[in-house]
Structure formats: C-alpha cells, structure tokens
Design an enzyme around this catalytic site. Structure first.
Site, short mmCIF file in Angstrom:
data_model
loop_
_atom_site.label_atom_id
_atom_site.label_comp_id
_atom_site.label_asym_id
_atom_site.label_seq_id
_atom_site.Cartn_x
_atom_site.Cartn_y
_atom_site.Cartn_z
N ASP A 31 0.73 -1.19 -0.07
CA ASP A 31 -0.17 0.12 0.13
C ASP A 31 0.85 1.36 0.10
O ASP A 31 0.25 2.37 -0.11
CB ASP A 31 -0.76 0.03 1.19
CG ASP A 31 -0.09 0.21 2.50
OD1 ASP A 31 0.69 -0.77 2.79
OD2 ASP A 31 -0.71 0.77 3.44
N ASP A 72 -8.61 -62.94 -35.20
CA ASP A 72 -10.22 -62.54 -34.86
C ASP A 72 -10.80 -63.78 -34.45
O ASP A 72 -10.59 -64.91 -34.49
CB ASP A 72 -10.90 -62.15 -36.33
CG ASP A 72 -12.36 -61.84 -35.99
OD1 ASP A 72 -12.52 -60.67 -36.10
OD2 ASP A 72 -13.12 -62.72 -35.92
N ASP A 127 -16.90 -60.01 -22.24
CA ASP A 127 -15.79 -59.25 -21.84
C ASP A 127 -14.82 -60.00 -21.21
O ASP A 127 -13.48 -60.02 -21.31
CB ASP A 127 -16.02 -58.12 -20.54
CG ASP A 127 -16.83 -56.83 -21.31
OD1 ASP A 127 -16.75 -56.81 -22.79
OD2 ASP A 127 -17.29 -55.98 -20.81
N GLU A 184 -13.33 -57.63 -31.40
CA GLU A 184 -12.74 -58.96 -30.95
C GLU A 184 -11.65 -59.13 -31.96
O GLU A 184 -11.01 -60.41 -31.99
CB GLU A 184 -13.57 -59.93 -31.22
CG GLU A 184 -14.19 -60.30 -32.62
CD GLU A 184 -15.55 -59.24 -33.12
OE1 GLU A 184 -16.44 -59.93 -34.06
OE2 GLU A 184 -15.83 -58.42 -32.24
#
Length: 455
Positions: A10, A328, A345, A371
């Site tokens: 200040d 696959d 899963d 997959e």
C-alpha cells in the site's frame, strides 16, 4: 529465466523500489496497492510469484495469502511475504497461511533475486505437472488435487553431525514426522536414494563435510532430484543462503531455530512434495491409459498405429523381416448374444492373456478393436510367423475358456491372417491390409485356421 511478479504493497515508494529491482533482472512486474486488487489480478492474469506486504489496510497480507491458497485457481502461486515483522510468531502465522518465505524490510537485493528465481524454477516444474495432469481431469479420470492434502506423518532425513542439534530437531518434528538422523553425508545420500523420503534437512554448518556439496549431489541423482531440501543456517550467512537457493534448495531456516517455524516449514514442503508426486502419478497413468486398452491390458490401436510405423521403417532400413498377424475370435457375436456382454468381456480378457503368454518378448501385441487383435513380430520371416501363429491358434483351441465370474466353460477358436514385409509390401498400411485379407481368407475358409498372405 524470466517470470511475471505481482508486487502488493500500500506504500507507493515500496512498490517502486521492488519494481525497479525486479525490472533490472528482466522480470515482468505487475503491482497492486491492496489485497482486493491483488486477488483480482491473480485470478485474471498469469502470475508466477506474489511479493506480498503484510501490514495493509482493509485486508492484511495474512488474509490475502489465506484466500489465495484456499482457491484452487491460485493455490499453486508461490507467495513471499515482504514485511518489517521479524518475530518467529509472525513467520509461523504466515507459513500457516500458506506463504513460501519471508523477506524482511529493508530487502536484501541478492536474497530477493535468488529467492524469486528459486521459486520460479519450482513453480515452472509444478506448472508442467499440473498442465499434463489436466488431461486426466478433462476426461474424468481424476478429481482435482488439493495442495493441503497430507496423509500420515512425513518421512524426514536429517543430516547433522552434531548430536545436540539432531536431538532438538528430532524433538521439534516428532508430532508431524518420523525423522531419521544421520551424521555421515555419503550414507545419507544413499539413504535418500534408496528409501521413501519426503524431505531432507541439512545442517548448513557441517564440521566435517560441505553441506552445499551434499545439496548439489542430491540434485544430481535421478531418485533425489525432486526431494525438498531445507538448509539450517546461521544468522547473517547470506552468501550460503544465496548459493543454496541457486543449487535448488527449496527452503532454509535460520538459527536459533524456532520449533513452530521448523514444523510449519517442514509441513509446507512435505505437502507440496506429496502433491507433486500425485501429479506425476496422474501424468504417468494418463500416458498409460492413452496407449492401453482398458479391458484387456494390451496396447491399443493408437499405440499400434504409431509403433508399427517405427518398426516398419526400422526393418526397411536394416533390410530385416517384419511380420504381422491379425487375429479374430470366431463367432464372438454368438457369445455376446447368448451369454451377454459381461461374459463377452471375460472371454476378451482371457483371450488377451493367452495372446500375451504365447507371443515372444520382442513382439508387440495389441487389441485392434472389438474382437480383433494384432501381433507385430520384428525380425520374423513368413515361415517363423506362421509357426508362431499356429502355436497361438492351438493355445486358444486346446483348452476351454474357464470364466471365473460366470462359472462358464466355453470352447473358443480364432482365425489368423499373417503378412510379411518382404512380400513386396512398401508401407505399414499395406502390411495391415495384406494381413486383413489373409484373415478374411481364414474366416471364409472354415475358421480356426492360419492363412498367410500370398507373396
């Protein structure tokens, strides 16, 4: 090194004095004449360091600091309180409010510049970690971390050859930390590198060792590079403090040690260290998740796309074989339709486990999508690739998939297509396409078989 410094005071003369000193070091300087304006600037503008006067009307420096540290948008900004107050109780109050250090008026130019540069280095490191960890929060992986989070006592290593000094520091820190005290600096260096230490306190007036050399060694070692270092020094030893800060020491405390100040400084450093450790962990996990399939634990397609280019280019440069196997799972849709996606899963996870157990260490196994899986085999010709693919096909067919969660035993087979770069293939995309064609031939030819792409 440059940075943006916010000077808050200040008294205009004080502001001008600090501004001139910092501008001479090529820092960018912002100013504020009260705490309210300082908070406004800190929220609206990028600020690296705040030099904060304590005695101000309206809102004193302690209150400003508390508000800065309570707001996650500004909590990471280092705060240095610049004040005529020089009592230990004042320093403790400021440290508890979140201040990083104190500079006593009139400010020593060398200490000012050294402290600012030291804090800028530390903030830049923290900013880099926070920026990287922001990715995790953006995708909802982690909640925002708080700087004030600290679980359990800190693990502090004290390096001090004086038994009486060791005893006083250990006693002072007992409520907040478990302290291991050592006299031998080389043994302490080994201890810091091998054990989970949160902070190292070093007596800056070692009788039989150079404390600053120990600081330098700790900063050089990879395992201790980010450990907070606190130097215990004597009043008036400004040269040692400046050199220590240049070496990367995080903080210092001047004798005679006030126990409350020591505790406050120690807690500040340990909290910041644990906060940065968690940020690094988040960054590492984010990187791992970015290249890993969450269901199977194999690398994902993004990682495959990048690595296949590297592996293909390297094989071409060395005239070495590179083979790719596309896999696959046969009739996987029937598994999902009959038993549900949870069982599907489980099948994918077990399938990935068998892939990992069959391929070689140098091979790259990835989940390509759904997959489909891909195995990239460096230094592998077509004959060897076919043998590996056949071994994988047999591994999948010969033992039923025992699914622990559902209690099912399913017979699963797979079709595999392989391609090799020595068959006139010039790009990684062509290699993938040839393997995909071979896989299609395996599927249409009756499934549960290996087909190699035609030369």
């Amino acid at each position: 090194m440059t940075a943006r410094i916010l000077v808050v005071d200040d008294i205009p003369a004080n502001v001008k004095l600090l501004e001139a000193r910092l501008l001479a070091e090529y820092f960018d300087v912002l100013t504020a004449q009260d705490g309210f304006k300082a908070l406004e600037i800190a929220l609206a503008t990028h600020v690296d360091i705040i030099l904060l006067d304590v005695m101000m009307p309206g809102m004193n420096g302690f209150e400003v600091c508390e508000r800065l540290k309570a707001d996650q948008r500004t909590a990471h900004i280092p705060v240095v309180m610049v004040t005529a107050l020089d009592q230990p109780a004042d320093r403790v109050r400021g440290l508890k409010a979140g201040a990083d250090d104190f500079l006593t008026k009139p400010v020593n130019d060398l200490q000012l510049v050294s402290r600012v540069k030291s804090l800028v280095r530390l903030k830049m490191l923290g900013d880099e970690l926070r920026l990287r960890a922001e990715t995790a929060r953006t995708i909802g992986m982690e909640e925002p971390l708080r700087l004030d989070a600290m679980e359990g006592p800190g693990q502090v290593l004290l390096v001090d050859s004086r038994a009486s000094s060791q005893e006083r520091i250990v006693k002072a820190l007992k409520p907040v930390a478990e302290v291991t005290a050592m006299s031998d600096p080389q043994a302490a260096l080994f201890e810091a590198a091998e054990d989970p230490i949160d902070m190292v306190i070093i007596n800056g007036t070692g009788d039989d060792y150079d404390p600053l050399r120990l600081c330098a060694q700790l900063r050089l070692l990879e395992r201790t590079r980010f450990l907070p270092l606190l130097l215990v020094t004597d009043l008036g030893d400004e040269d040692a403090i400046v050199r220590a800060l240049d070496l990367g020491v995080n903080d210092y405390i001047v004798r005679p040690i006030d126990p409350n100040e020591l505790v406050a400084r120690t807690l500040t450093q340990i909290k910041r260290k644990r906060y940065n450790d968690r940020l690094r962990t988040n960054v590492r996990q984010t990187i791992e998740l970015a290249v890993t399939d969450g269901l199977t634990g194999l690398n994902n397609r993004r990682y495959l796309d990048n690595q296949l280019k590297v592996m293909f280019t390297r094989a071409a440069a060395r005239s070495r074989a590179l083979s790719l196997c596309m896999i696959d799972i046969d009739r996987f849709k029937q598994v999902n339709d009959t038993y549900g996606h949870d069982v599907g899963d489980e099948v994918l996870r077990e399938f990935a486990r068998r892939v990992r157990s069959t391929v070689r260490g140098a091979d790259l196994a990835c989940r390509y999508g759904g997959e489909e899986f891909v195995v990239v085999m460096p230094d592998t010709d077509a004959i060897t690739a076919a043998a590996i693919a056949e071994r994988l096909r047999a591994t999948i067919e010969n033992a039923p998939f025992v699914l622990e969660r559902s209690g099912l035993r399913l017979s699963i087979t797979a079709s595999l297509g392989i391609a090799t770069n020595l068959q006139g293939i010039e790009t990684p995309e062509q290699l993938l396409k040839q393997a995909d064609r071979a896989l299609y031939a395996a599927k249409t030819g009756g499934r549960n078989r290996v087909v190699a792409a035609a030369a």
